[in-house]
Design a protein around this motif. Structure first.
Motif, PDB file in Angstrom:
ATOM      1  N   SER A 258     -70.570  11.356  27.059  1.00  0.00           N
ATOM      2  CA  SER A 258     -69.946  12.156  25.998  1.00  0.00           C
ATOM      3  C   SER A 258     -70.833  13.305  25.541  1.00  0.00           C
ATOM      4  O   SER A 258     -70.398  14.148  24.764  1.00  0.00           O
ATOM      5  CB  SER A 258     -69.645  11.257  24.790  1.00  0.00           C
ATOM      6  N   ALA A 259     -72.081  13.321  26.000  1.00  0.00           N
ATOM      7  CA  ALA A 259     -73.015  14.358  25.550  1.00  0.00           C
ATOM      8  C   ALA A 259     -72.561  15.733  26.037  1.00  0.00           C
ATOM      9  O   ALA A 259     -71.786  15.860  26.983  1.00  0.00           O
ATOM     10  CB  ALA A 259     -74.420  14.058  26.063  1.00  0.00           C
ATOM     11  N   GLN A 260     -73.062  16.759  25.375  1.00  0.00           N
ATOM     12  CA  GLN A 260     -72.770  18.115  25.811  1.00  0.00           C
ATOM     13  C   GLN A 260     -73.304  18.322  27.235  1.00  0.00           C
ATOM     14  O   GLN A 260     -74.203  17.608  27.681  1.00  0.00           O
ATOM     15  CB  GLN A 260     -73.420  19.116  24.859  1.00  0.00           C
ATOM     16  N   PRO A 261     -72.741  19.300  27.972  1.00  0.00           N
ATOM     17  CA  PRO A 261     -73.128  19.489  29.368  1.00  0.00           C
ATOM     18  C   PRO A 261     -74.626  19.636  29.608  1.00  0.00           C
ATOM     19  O   PRO A 261     -75.119  19.273  30.674  1.00  0.00           O
ATOM     20  CB  PRO A 261     -72.382  20.770  29.760  1.00  0.00           C
ATOM     21  N   ASP A 262     -75.347  20.143  28.620  1.00  0.00           N
ATOM     22  CA  ASP A 262     -76.793  20.326  28.820  1.00  0.00           C
ATOM     23  C   ASP A 262     -77.613  19.128  28.337  1.00  0.00           C
ATOM     24  O   ASP A 262     -78.846  19.164  28.387  1.00  0.00           O
ATOM     25  CB  ASP A 262     -77.282  21.585  28.106  1.00  0.00           C
ATOM     26  N   ALA A 263     -76.934  18.072  27.874  1.00  0.00           N
ATOM     27  CA  ALA A 263     -77.671  16.948  27.287  1.00  0.00           C
ATOM     28  C   ALA A 263     -77.428  15.612  27.975  1.00  0.00           C
ATOM     29  O   ALA A 263     -78.144  14.646  27.708  1.00  0.00           O
ATOM     30  CB  ALA A 263     -77.313  16.818  25.803  1.00  0.00           C
ATOM     31  N   SER A 297     -82.949  21.875  21.989  1.00  0.00           N
ATOM     32  CA  SER A 297     -81.585  22.327  22.262  1.00  0.00           C
ATOM     33  C   SER A 297     -81.514  23.795  22.657  1.00  0.00           C
ATOM     34  O   SER A 297     -80.683  24.190  23.493  1.00  0.00           O
ATOM     35  CB  SER A 297     -80.683  22.063  21.045  1.00  0.00           C
ATOM     36  N   LYS A 298     -82.373  24.615  22.086  1.00  0.00           N
ATOM     37  CA  LYS A 298     -82.383  26.034  22.458  1.00  0.00           C
ATOM     38  C   LYS A 298     -82.827  26.205  23.904  1.00  0.00           C
ATOM     39  O   LYS A 298     -82.210  26.951  24.690  1.00  0.00           O
ATOM     40  CB  LYS A 298     -83.322  26.818  21.538  1.00  0.00           C
ATOM     41  N   VAL A 299     -83.896  25.526  24.266  1.00  0.00           N
ATOM     42  CA  VAL A 299     -84.420  25.603  25.626  1.00  0.00           C
ATOM     43  C   VAL A 299     -83.404  25.033  26.613  1.00  0.00           C
ATOM     44  O   VAL A 299     -83.153  25.601  27.682  1.00  0.00           O
ATOM     45  CB  VAL A 299     -85.760  24.850  25.725  1.00  0.00           C
ATOM     46  N   SER A 300     -82.800  23.915  26.238  1.00  0.00           N
ATOM     47  CA  SER A 300     -81.849  23.265  27.124  1.00  0.00           C
ATOM     48  C   SER A 300     -80.616  24.133  27.360  1.00  0.00           C
ATOM     49  O   SER A 300     -80.125  24.253  28.493  1.00  0.00           O
ATOM     50  CB  SER A 300     -81.435  21.912  26.520  1.00  0.00           C
ATOM     51  N   ALA A 301     -80.121  24.758  26.297  1.00  0.00           N
ATOM     52  CA  ALA A 301     -78.943  25.630  26.436  1.00  0.00           C
ATOM     53  C   ALA A 301     -79.254  26.821  27.332  1.00  0.00           C
ATOM     54  O   ALA A 301     -78.435  27.231  28.175  1.00  0.00           O
ATOM     55  CB  ALA A 301     -78.477  26.096  25.067  1.00  0.00           C
ATOM     56  N   ALA A 302     -80.445  27.395  27.178  1.00  0.00           N
ATOM     57  CA  ALA A 302     -80.836  28.538  28.004  1.00  0.00           C
ATOM     58  C   ALA A 302     -80.945  28.137  29.474  1.00  0.00           C
ATOM     59  O   ALA A 302     -80.512  28.870  30.371  1.00  0.00           O
ATOM     60  CB  ALA A 302     -82.159  29.109  27.514  1.00  0.00           C
ATOM     61  N   ALA A 303     -81.509  26.972  29.720  1.00  0.00           N
ATOM     62  CA  ALA A 303     -81.640  26.492  31.094  1.00  0.00           C
ATOM     63  C   ALA A 303     -80.273  26.211  31.708  1.00  0.00           C
ATOM     64  O   ALA A 303     -80.020  26.555  32.872  1.00  0.00           O
ATOM     65  CB  ALA A 303     -82.503  25.229  31.114  1.00  0.00           C
ATOM     66  N   LYS A 304     -79.396  25.598  30.937  1.00  0.00           N
ATOM     67  CA  LYS A 304     -78.053  25.301  31.440  1.00  0.00           C
ATOM     68  C   LYS A 304     -77.297  26.582  31.760  1.00  0.00           C
ATOM     69  O   LYS A 304     -76.637  26.686  32.811  1.00  0.00           O
ATOM     70  CB  LYS A 304     -77.302  24.461  30.407  1.00  0.00           C
ATOM     71  N   ASN A 305     -77.381  27.563  30.900  1.00  0.00           N
ATOM     72  CA  ASN A 305     -76.713  28.848  31.158  1.00  0.00           C
ATOM     73  C   ASN A 305     -77.246  29.493  32.431  1.00  0.00           C
ATOM     74  O   ASN A 305     -76.492  30.093  33.199  1.00  0.00           O
ATOM     75  CB  ASN A 305     -76.900  29.788  29.968  1.00  0.00           C
ATOM     76  N   ALA A 306     -78.545  29.349  32.661  1.00  0.00           N
ATOM     77  CA  ALA A 306     -79.170  29.977  33.824  1.00  0.00           C
ATOM     78  C   ALA A 306     -78.703  29.340  35.132  1.00  0.00           C
ATOM     79  O   ALA A 306     -78.376  30.043  36.093  1.00  0.00           O
ATOM     80  CB  ALA A 306     -80.685  29.894  33.704  1.00  0.00           C
ATOM     81  N   VAL A 307     -78.673  28.018  35.180  1.00  0.00           N
ATOM     82  CA  VAL A 307     -78.252  27.370  36.436  1.00  0.00           C
ATOM     83  C   VAL A 307     -76.760  27.551  36.677  1.00  0.00           C
ATOM     84  O   VAL A 307     -76.323  27.708  37.821  1.00  0.00           O
ATOM     85  CB  VAL A 307     -78.637  25.874  36.468  1.00  0.00           C
ATOM     86  N   ASP A 308     -75.967  27.548  35.610  1.00  0.00           N
ATOM     87  CA  ASP A 308     -74.523  27.758  35.771  1.00  0.00           C
ATOM     88  C   ASP A 308     -74.217  29.167  36.271  1.00  0.00           C
ATOM     89  O   ASP A 308     -73.263  29.374  37.032  1.00  0.00           O
ATOM     90  CB  ASP A 308     -73.793  27.514  34.449  1.00  0.00           C
ATOM     91  N   ALA A 309     -75.009  30.142  35.822  1.00  0.00           N
ATOM     92  CA  ALA A 309     -74.802  31.514  36.278  1.00  0.00           C
ATOM     93  C   ALA A 309     -75.155  31.655  37.752  1.00  0.00           C
ATOM     94  O   ALA A 309     -74.591  32.489  38.468  1.00  0.00           O
ATOM     95  CB  ALA A 309     -75.643  32.480  35.443  1.00  0.00           C
TER      96      ALA A 309
END
Length: 650
Positions: A258-263, A297-309
């Motif tokens: 149920s966690a957010q995609p980056d968690a 959470s800030k670092v995780s969101a940035a990393a997730k955005n980078a790999v998804d891109a």
């Protein structure tokens, strides 16, 4: 006929279930909450959705409702209702219809056994439900004991915390939240009446599947409250006129899925880590713990955005992982564990149940990243310095112990011959490093890989799994540490690897050569806020600070003049950092490890489908046939630049 407490206890002493009164509220299965490092929840984990509360957090309407419908003499009796028990005993003894007669205290005993003490034992639960005189006598004995040690309000509170409603919902607080979006202390008369009516038979009186039954039962409870003088006639009429008013049911997911995609991967790893550190699965799932992770959470969101891109979540056959670790002399805290894939069960949506970021998940390896280990071993042994000129012919065949055939290695591109170790780390020629590995000794290089961070990786076999002693294949029955002892190919990185452990390699270098197990947890507390102890992994000096510093200097040119320079320039990257790229021979996996500021990073892109093939650059990265294919500098490094620029600013 009357039955005294002494008669009830007679002849059943051997089967009396001992329930410690003080332990009931402490033993209740609860909801474990997993948070990021700032305390923001990222997931909940539980078997039973229960939020235990104290008596002052339950509305008077709720207490009155359950007493009125379940046990009107609750405040006068002492654990049992002698008349009710006598009626049930006579009926059972004479073969008549089974009778009720259970008080709230007896129901507490029964529900505690079924929902708590025996929740994982179906056979015991069946015995707890058995409609027999023996069970009822045992239940009565326990109820009398509880009544001696607990106040009426404590008994009623425990009961309302223990009982089941529907599905995974247990206890009045969880029910209030799930059905009405409120809390137990704010339950109104009609809401309380509905919940009090459900405990008799949660399935029959389920307001979602059987609303007519539920409303009839609710109104019966309201009538009982009126008869018991808990409410007046006007309040009763208004309550019966009210709609059921249920929402949801709003029950949080009970797993890390149920966690957010980056968690999701972070949550899953935190639980695995704690179980390995001594906290049982039962504690994690039912302990009502608060697990504060190291996730930023800030670092995780940035990393997730980078790999998804770089690689979309649903891109067929291609995975892109990123792990970010914070170096330190006393701990290596994990800040992000992400992939283009997400944690879940629907493969068509790019989900996976496997932890791609922490497990030995890249079956093809990280290519020339492993040359870091050869350089470290050479620097430590004094075999080479950064200025040492290494023989670097276009191709060379290296002897293999115990094998008539030599191992032929080719350089992919044009290089100077000889080449300095510094330039070699930046441009990654193969023959120079296999030659250096031969000088140092393959065993020393293999050992260095483990020392700098690949602990679990090197314990796995050449398929990335636990060695199988029943296999006759050395690649299956030996660990990588054993298998690669005499394999010159080791420095070329053609073996399975864990993305997290790979990120911990630059973290070790950036920590002055100190290795620490990457940790995902800051603290664990129980439901009362008390610390929960676990065995945290320690740290050790893997290599000297001098060797670490020298190696970092050698790795500082990759994004300036090495294999990643073009991508760095395209991204506008100008920060001083360390880095090393890798590309496997068949281009099925490419990698970049780097370190900047207080962040140690691995970015891996590899084939993860049922039919793995060559990775091809493009938007997006894909499986295909494209000549030379993808490279670490062109495909794995860009997500690193994108993530770090978002975190640090351009």
């Amino acid at each position: 006929m009357t039955i005294s407490a002494g008669v009830v206890a007679a002849d059943v002493s051997d089967s009396v279930v001992r329930i410690a009164p003080a332990s009931i509220s402490k033993d209740l299965p609860g909801v474990t909450t997993v948070t990021d490092r700032d305390g923001t929840p990222i997931a909940t984990v539980f078997d039973q959705y229960r939020i235990a509360v104290t008596g002052d957090k339950i509305s008077a309407a709720m207490k009155n409702a359950v007493v009125s419908i379940e046990d009107r003499r609750f405040y006068q009796e002492h654990g049992i209702d002698p008349k009710g028990v006598a009626r049930a005993a006579i009926s059972d003894a004479t073969g008549g219809d089974h009778q009720g007669g259970s008080t709230i205290t007896q129901q507490l005993v029964k529900n505690y056994l079924i929902n708590v003490a025996d929740k994982d034992n179906p056979a015991a639960q069946a015995a707890d439900r058995a409609d027999t005189l023996t069970r009822k006598m045992r239940e009565a004995r326990s109820a009398i004991e509880l009544d001696k040690h607990l106040s009426k309000d404590e008994i009623l509170t425990d009961y309302l915390n223990v009982v089941e409603f529907t599905g995974k919902i247990y206890g009045v607080e969880a029910a209030a939240r799930a059905y009405f979006g409120t809390t137990a202390d704010k339950l109104t008369v009609p809401q309380a009446a509905l919940l009090a009516g459900m405990v008799n038979n949660p399935t029959t009186f389920n307001p979602y599947t059987k609303p007519v039954n539920a409303q009839h039962r609710r109104d019966m409870v309201i009538d009982a409250m009126l008869a018991n003088k808990a409410i007046d006639a006007q309040t009763a009429a208004q309550a019966k006129a009210a709609p059921l008013g249920v929402t949801g049911p709003n029950v949080p997911s009970s797993t890390c899925y149920s966690a957010q995609p980056d968690a999701g991967f972070f949550c899953q790893y935190a639980l695995t880590y704690l179980q390995q550190a001594g906290i049982s699965q039962e504690q994690l799932t039912n302990g009502g713990l608060t697990i504060k992770t190291t996730m930023d959470s800030k670092v995780s969101a940035a990393a997730k955005n980078a790999v998804d891109a770089n690689v979309p979540t649903k891109q067929p056959g291609v995975a892109n992982t990123m792990a970010i670790v914070s170096p330190g002399s006393t701990s290596h805290e994990i800040l992000a564990l992400v992939a283009n894939r997400t944690l879940g069960t629907d493969a068509s949506q790019g989900q996976t149940t496997r932890n791609l970021v922490t497990e030995v998940s890249d079956p093809f390896g990280s290519g020339s990243v492993f040359k870091i280990f050869t350089a470290a071993a050479a620097l430590e042994s004094g075999t080479a310095t950064l200025d040492t000129q290494l023989p670097n012919p276009p191709s060379q065949c290296f002897p293999v112990p115990g094998n008539r055939n030599c191992y032929t290695v080719h350089n992919d591109g044009n290089y100077s011959d000889p080449i300095s170790l510094t330039n070699g780390l930046a441009t990654s020629p193969n023959t120079a490093f296999v030659g250096l590995e031969q000088q140092v000794g393959v065993p020393a290089v293999v050992a260095m890989a483990s020392r700098l961070g690949l602990r679990t990786t090197m314990q796995s076999n050449a398929a990335g799994q636990k060695p199988d002693p029943n296999s006759n294949d050395p690649q299956r029955n030996q660990s990588q540490t054993q298998y690669f002892q005499d394999k010159p190919s080791f420095t070329l990185g053609n073996s399975p690897v864990s993305p997290l452990e790979l990120a911990n390699v630059p973290a070790t270098l950036m920590s002055g050569g100190i290795w620490c197990a990457p940790t995902p947890v800051l603290s664990v507390t129980d439901a009362a806020g008390n610390p929960v102890s676990y065995q945290a992994s320690g740290c050790e000096q893997a290599i000297s600070s001098d060797v670490a510093s020298t190696l970092m200097t050698g790795l500082s040119q990759d994004t300036v003049s090495g294999t990643t320079a073009a991508s760095a320039h395209a991204a506008g990257w100008t920060r001083p950092d360390i880095g090393k790229t890798g590309t496997t021979q068949t281009n099925q996996s490419v990698a970049f490890v780097g370190g900047v500021d207080r962040y140690a990073v691995s970015s891996l892109v590899f084939a993860d489908g049922n039919k793995p093939g060559q990775l091809c650059p493009g938007t997006p990265v894909h499986i295909g046939s494209c000549g030379h294919g993808a490279f670490g500098g062109t495909v794995a490094a860009p997500p690193y630049f994108k993530a770090m620029q978002a975190i640090l600013g351009r």
